[in-house]
Design a protein around this motif. Structure first.
Motif, PDB file in Angstrom:
ATOM      1  N   GLU A   4       1.005  -0.536  -0.244  1.00  0.00           N
ATOM      2  CA  GLU A   4       0.083  -0.099   0.127  1.00  0.00           C
ATOM      3  C   GLU A   4       0.847   1.255  -0.145  1.00  0.00           C
ATOM      4  N   ASN A   5       1.908   1.045   0.446  1.00  0.00           N
ATOM      5  CA  ASN A   5       2.697   2.549   0.425  1.00  0.00           C
ATOM      6  C   ASN A   5       4.382   3.006  -0.949  1.00  0.00           C
ATOM      7  N   ALA A   6       3.583   1.671  -1.291  1.00  0.00           N
ATOM      8  CA  ALA A   6       4.925   2.060  -2.803  1.00  0.00           C
ATOM      9  C   ALA A   6       3.854   2.999  -3.515  1.00  0.00           C
ATOM     10  N   VAL A   7       5.639   3.517  -3.937  1.00  0.00           N
ATOM     11  CA  VAL A   7       5.086   5.121  -4.770  1.00  0.00           C
ATOM     12  C   VAL A   7       5.220   4.847  -6.054  1.00  0.00           C
ATOM     13  N   LEU A   8       3.745   5.681  -6.788  1.00  0.00           N
ATOM     14  CA  LEU A   8       4.487   5.217  -8.402  1.00  0.00           C
ATOM     15  C   LEU A   8       5.063   6.127  -9.334  1.00  0.00           C
ATOM     16  N   MET A   9       5.456   5.399 -10.301  1.00  0.00           N
ATOM     17  CA  MET A   9       6.703   6.098 -10.454  1.00  0.00           C
ATOM     18  C   MET A   9       6.298   6.219 -12.210  1.00  0.00           C
ATOM     19  N   TYR A  10       6.970   7.190 -12.474  1.00  0.00           N
ATOM     20  CA  TYR A  10       6.544   7.769 -14.468  1.00  0.00           C
ATOM     21  C   TYR A  10       7.789   8.875 -14.660  1.00  0.00           C
ATOM     22  N   LYS A  11       8.400   7.550 -15.721  1.00  0.00           N
ATOM     23  CA  LYS A  11       9.912   7.905 -16.317  1.00  0.00           C
ATOM     24  C   LYS A  11      10.540   8.219 -15.193  1.00  0.00           C
ATOM     25  N   GLY A  12      10.865   7.105 -14.746  1.00  0.00           N
ATOM     26  CA  GLY A  12      12.335   7.051 -13.364  1.00  0.00           C
ATOM     27  C   GLY A  12      11.569   8.108 -12.344  1.00  0.00           C
ATOM     28  N   ARG A  13      11.037   8.803 -11.961  1.00  0.00           N
ATOM     29  CA  ARG A  13      10.165   9.919 -11.269  1.00  0.00           C
ATOM     30  C   ARG A  13       9.344   9.644 -10.503  1.00  0.00           C
ATOM     31  N   PRO A  14       8.926   9.542  -9.615  1.00  0.00           N
ATOM     32  CA  PRO A  14       7.473  10.084  -8.284  1.00  0.00           C
ATOM     33  C   PRO A  14       6.629  10.959  -8.647  1.00  0.00           C
ATOM     34  N   LEU A  15       5.067   9.854  -8.850  1.00  0.00           N
ATOM     35  CA  LEU A  15       4.368  10.639  -8.774  1.00  0.00           C
ATOM     36  C   LEU A  15       3.902  10.668  -7.264  1.00  0.00           C
ATOM     37  N   MET A  16       3.164  11.843  -6.797  1.00  0.00           N
ATOM     38  CA  MET A  16       2.219  12.034  -5.413  1.00  0.00           C
ATOM     39  C   MET A  16       0.621  12.264  -5.423  1.00  0.00           C
ATOM     40  N   ARG A  17      -0.190  11.488  -5.063  1.00  0.00           N
ATOM     41  CA  ARG A  17      -1.575  12.125  -5.224  1.00  0.00           C
ATOM     42  C   ARG A  17      -1.805  12.692  -3.723  1.00  0.00           C
ATOM     43  N   LYS A  18      -2.810  13.874  -4.093  1.00  0.00           N
ATOM     44  CA  LYS A  18      -3.315  14.557  -2.663  1.00  0.00           C
ATOM     45  C   LYS A  18      -4.599  15.196  -3.029  1.00  0.00           C
ATOM     46  N   ALA A  28      14.046  16.195  -3.725  1.00  0.00           N
ATOM     47  CA  ALA A  28      15.687  16.903  -3.064  1.00  0.00           C
ATOM     48  C   ALA A  28      16.006  16.614  -4.258  1.00  0.00           C
ATOM     49  N   ASP A  29      15.317  17.399  -5.477  1.00  0.00           N
ATOM     50  CA  ASP A  29      15.671  17.418  -6.896  1.00  0.00           C
ATOM     51  C   ASP A  29      15.094  18.980  -6.646  1.00  0.00           C
ATOM     52  N   SER A  30      16.174  20.119  -7.495  1.00  0.00           N
ATOM     53  CA  SER A  30      15.610  21.542  -7.462  1.00  0.00           C
ATOM     54  C   SER A  30      14.161  22.215  -8.183  1.00  0.00           C
ATOM     55  N   HIS A  31      13.519  21.320  -8.802  1.00  0.00           N
ATOM     56  CA  HIS A  31      12.009  21.367  -9.239  1.00  0.00           C
ATOM     57  C   HIS A  31      11.445  20.328  -9.351  1.00  0.00           C
ATOM     58  N   ILE A  32       9.843  21.030  -9.009  1.00  0.00           N
ATOM     59  CA  ILE A  32       9.456  19.387  -9.249  1.00  0.00           C
ATOM     60  C   ILE A  32       8.233  19.897 -10.175  1.00  0.00           C
ATOM     61  N   VAL A  33       6.941  19.145 -10.812  1.00  0.00           N
ATOM     62  CA  VAL A  33       6.038  19.505 -11.052  1.00  0.00           C
ATOM     63  C   VAL A  33       4.906  19.661 -10.727  1.00  0.00           C
ATOM     64  N   MET A  34       3.955  20.443 -10.782  1.00  0.00           N
ATOM     65  CA  MET A  34       2.782  20.306  -9.857  1.00  0.00           C
ATOM     66  C   MET A  34       1.523  20.870 -10.828  1.00  0.00           C
ATOM     67  N   LEU A  35       0.740  19.354 -10.748  1.00  0.00           N
ATOM     68  CA  LEU A  35      -0.911  19.367 -11.602  1.00  0.00           C
ATOM     69  C   LEU A  35      -1.926  19.113 -11.054  1.00  0.00           C
ATOM     70  N   GLN A  36      -2.477  20.435 -10.994  1.00  0.00           N
ATOM     71  CA  GLN A  36      -3.663  20.207 -10.358  1.00  0.00           C
ATOM     72  C   GLN A  36      -5.219  20.112 -11.670  1.00  0.00           C
ATOM     73  N   VAL A  37      -6.005  19.715 -11.193  1.00  0.00           N
ATOM     74  CA  VAL A  37      -7.080  19.141 -11.980  1.00  0.00           C
ATOM     75  C   VAL A  37      -7.827  19.978 -11.505  1.00  0.00           C
ATOM     76  N   LEU A  38      -8.366  21.789 -12.652  1.00  0.00           N
ATOM     77  CA  LEU A  38      -9.299  22.222 -12.168  1.00  0.00           C
ATOM     78  C   LEU A  38     -11.142  21.477 -13.089  1.00  0.00           C
ATOM     79  N   GLU A  39     -11.497  20.395 -13.984  1.00  0.00           N
ATOM     80  CA  GLU A  39     -12.294  20.821 -14.134  1.00  0.00           C
ATOM     81  C   GLU A  39     -12.517  18.951 -14.243  1.00  0.00           C
TER      82      GLU A  39
END
Length: 96
Positions: A4-18, A28-39
Motif C-alpha cells: 500500500e505504501n508503494a510509490v507510483l513512478m512515471y519515467k523514473g520519477r515519483p508521482l504523489m497525489r493528494k 530532493a531535486d531543484s524543481h518539481i511539477v505540480m498538476l492540479q485538476v481544475l475540471e
C-alpha cells in the motif's frame, strides 16, 4: 498484492497525489511539477480530468510561494498536462 505504501513512478520519477493535486518529481531535486485538476467529467464510475493546471516549481523552501513558480500553463486532459510537465522538469533538471 502490491504494498500500500508503494510509490507510483512515471519515467523514473515519483508521482504523489493528494485530492486533486498531483506532484511529479522529487523534493530532493531543484524543481518539481505540480498538476492540479481544475475540471473533470464523469465517465461511468470514474472522474476523468478535462482541464488541468501545470506548474514547474522550485523546491527551495527559502523562496516565497509566489517566487517558486517558474512556468505555468493550462491543458486539456491529464496526460497532455503530465507530458508537458515532464518535458519542463527534464529541461530544468538538465540546466537548460
Amino acid at each position: 498484492m502490491a504494498e500500500e505504501n508503494a510509490v507510483l513512478m512515471y519515467k523514473g520519477r515519483p508521482l504523489m497525489r493528494k485530492d486533486n493535486l498531483v506532484y511529479y518529481g522529487s523534493m530532493a531535486d531543484s524543481h518539481i511539477v505540480m498538476l492540479q485538476v481544475l475540471e473533470s467529467k464523469k465517465m461511468g464510475d470514474m472522474d476523468i480530468a478535462t482541464r488541468v493546471s501545470v506548474q514547474l516549481q522550485l523546491t527551495d523552501p527559502a523562496a516565497k510561494s509566489r517566487d517558486r513558480i517558474v512556468k505555468k500553463s493550462e491543458k486539456d486532459g491529464f496526460y497532455t498536462a503530465l507530458d508537458v510537465g515532464c518535458v519542463w522538469l527534464e529541461r530544468a533538471l538538465a540546466g537548460k
